[in-house]
Scaffold this active site. Sequence first.
Site, short mmCIF file in Angstrom:
data_model
loop_
_atom_site.label_atom_id
_atom_site.label_comp_id
_atom_site.label_asym_id
_atom_site.label_seq_id
_atom_site.Cartn_x
_atom_site.Cartn_y
_atom_site.Cartn_z
N HIS A 1 0.84 -1.20 0.00
CA HIS A 1 0.00 0.00 0.00
C HIS A 1 0.88 1.25 0.00
O HIS A 1 1.81 1.36 0.81
CB HIS A 1 -0.93 0.00 1.21
N ASP B 1 -7.49 4.35 4.65
CA ASP B 1 -7.61 4.26 3.19
C ASP B 1 -7.87 2.83 2.74
O ASP B 1 -8.66 2.58 1.83
CB ASP B 1 -6.34 4.81 2.54
#
Length: 348
Positions: A155, A308
């Site tokens: 990520h 997120d």
Amino acid sequence: MGGPSTLPEVGDFLKNLFMDRDIIQLPFQSVLGPLIAKRRTPDIQEKYGQIGGGSPILKWTRKQGDMMCAVLDKICPESAPHKAYVGFRYANPLTEITLEQMEKDNLERAIAFTQYPHYSCTTTGSSMNAIYKYYAERNITTKLNWSVIDRWGTHPLLVDAFVHLIEKELESIDPEIRDQVIILFSAHSLPLRTVNRGDPYPAEVGATVQLIMSKLNHANPYRLVWQSKVGPLPWLEPATDKAIESYIKSGKKHFILVPIAFTSDHIETLHELDIEYGEDLAKKLGVETYRRLPALNDHPIFIEALADLVSNHLKKGPRVTGQLLSRCPMCVNETCGKCKNWFSTMCK
């Protein structure tokens, strides 16, 4: 895995660990597991005593979850309110107790969000098995609408958090020696027997390291090393302490240790990296620069990464990845297969 919050909890923590065949396979495990745990308890209690009398992992995990949910309530109002539950494998709050509470709380949706960025059958896999076994052994039909976040080592915000911390650490080092600093990314090791069955963990950790160093423009030499071996069988190498010893012999004396597979402080950072290697080993070997990068803990970029991940998962999915549902090519764990079948049904 969790960690004992107090010294009296150490024995039960070790017993739970040595009884888990997803991570350790012993002959006559129901007998040998508790015996090994009992024998090791005094030594491990001493180590926890040296870092304040217990593990801070529960404190950090709860704080991370609460901070993440505060962000989620703002950016995903359509699914608010959000609540984070902590389920550990070997220490309180145990996964089974947490699932029982979740069932009582009349929730609509549950995301099994692993806090290991990198998947291993011994970590995330074991945790997923624990969720499956809770329902299977009790013959419970859950009303929860499940989905899974099973790995997230690449990520961008996770990478950015590490890059920010490394850049800050390098800036604090004398410019005269800064480019001589070797960055050692230290991850929890894994038995080679597990790796040879096809466990993806080493590759996933390596992917994170490569992304970080790419963002740093490969400014410093670096290596991926492995810590926390248990028992006599072969594990992933080079071991963190042995790598430092070897570098010292070749004249390298400046190091930054990056706990790359850990998202919060606990005994592997506070004792193994800080005391065993940072104090005892470094002094013995004559290391001139030994810096241990702070754990991610409540770093704002890391909290943003967690939020997120969940936000995108809620909006775009997938509810479960094909990678999670795929067994290792040489898998011998029947529970693993049953678990994956259960999640494939629950996450439609």
